[in-house]
Design a protein around this motif. Structure first.
Motif: not given
Length: 233
Positions: A88-92, A96-99, A179-180
């Motif tokens: 998850a940290a790798r994607a951030r 990437y953003v989750c919303t 990318d996770g």
């Protein structure tokens, strides 16, 4: 397989079932009087292969959000190389953003995700996914989440139902990449609900029947197998 081997197999399975921790999952029909009882009926109907158990009662994949209490405890449980928090940290870091999302604002992106693979988990995509939907209904006991790439395009989405003292992922879909993004989606949704403190458990379907890769995916995100005991209020 011989009758004796079958007997041993069932005895081993029964022993595993008995050792599973029990989670009391309570449906609250007041959250959505039409939909919640329907889901309760689906979760407690007879299993299509094992008549002696209910559909989603054995090996239910759960996170005990009530016991974790804080997102830091959850993230600590899934830290380390190749675990959920790491991906998850790798994607951030990659932007990437989750919303929370309005699915009707991403109709084209959702369709692109749905048809990006011919099959998932060894099964052909259901026709309901391959046909483009122009409008999505909104249920009052649901939340809708998405992962946006740095350009603002939706690359993964989740529908999450809240049914009482627990919530469950109803849909999880995304583009396949390294990318996770799916780790980010699940980790962020779990953290949000731990922060809110309204749910005791978070469900991601079941372990039994899932392919090995999917079981491992659930494990590194903190889900564990339980025996679920359902009630409807």
């Amino acid at each position: 397989m011989s009758p004796l081997a079958n007997l041993r197999k069932y005895a081993t399975t029964l022993a595993q079932i008995v050792r599973l921790p029990v989670a009391p999952l309570r449906f609250n029909a007041a959250l959505e009087p039409h939909h919640v009882p329907q889901v309760y009926a689906q979760f407690t109907r007879r299993h299509p292969r094992y008549w002696f158990i209910r559909s989603k009662t054995v090996g239910t994949a759960l996170i005990d959000a009530g016991a974790l209490n804080t997102r830091d405890k959850y993230l600590d449980d899934i830290k380390g190389k190749n675990n959920g928090a790491y991906h998850a940290a790798r994607a951030r870091k990659r932007g990437y953003v989750c919303t929370e999302i309005d699915r009707n604002a991403y109709v084209d992106d959702i369709h692109d995700i749905n048809i990006s693979q011919d099959s998932r988990q060894g099964r052909p995509m259901d026709k309901a996914y391959t046909e483009k939907r122009e409008h999505f209904d909104v249920l009052q006991n649901f939340r809708y989440y998405g992962v946006l790439n740095p350009a603002g395009k939706l690359v993964a989405y989740a529908t999450f139902g809240m049914y009482g003292n627990f919530g469950a992922f109803a849909q999880l879909m995304g583009h396949r990449n390294n990318d996770g993004i799916m780790h980010l989606l699940i980790v962020d949704v779990v953290c949000r609900h731990i922060d809110e403190g309204k749910l005791e458990y978070i469900m991601y379907d079941t372990y039994f029947g899932a392919q090995a890769g999917l079981r491992q995916f659930k494990t590194i995100l903190g889900f564990k197998p339980y025996r679920a005991k359902y009630s409807l209020q």
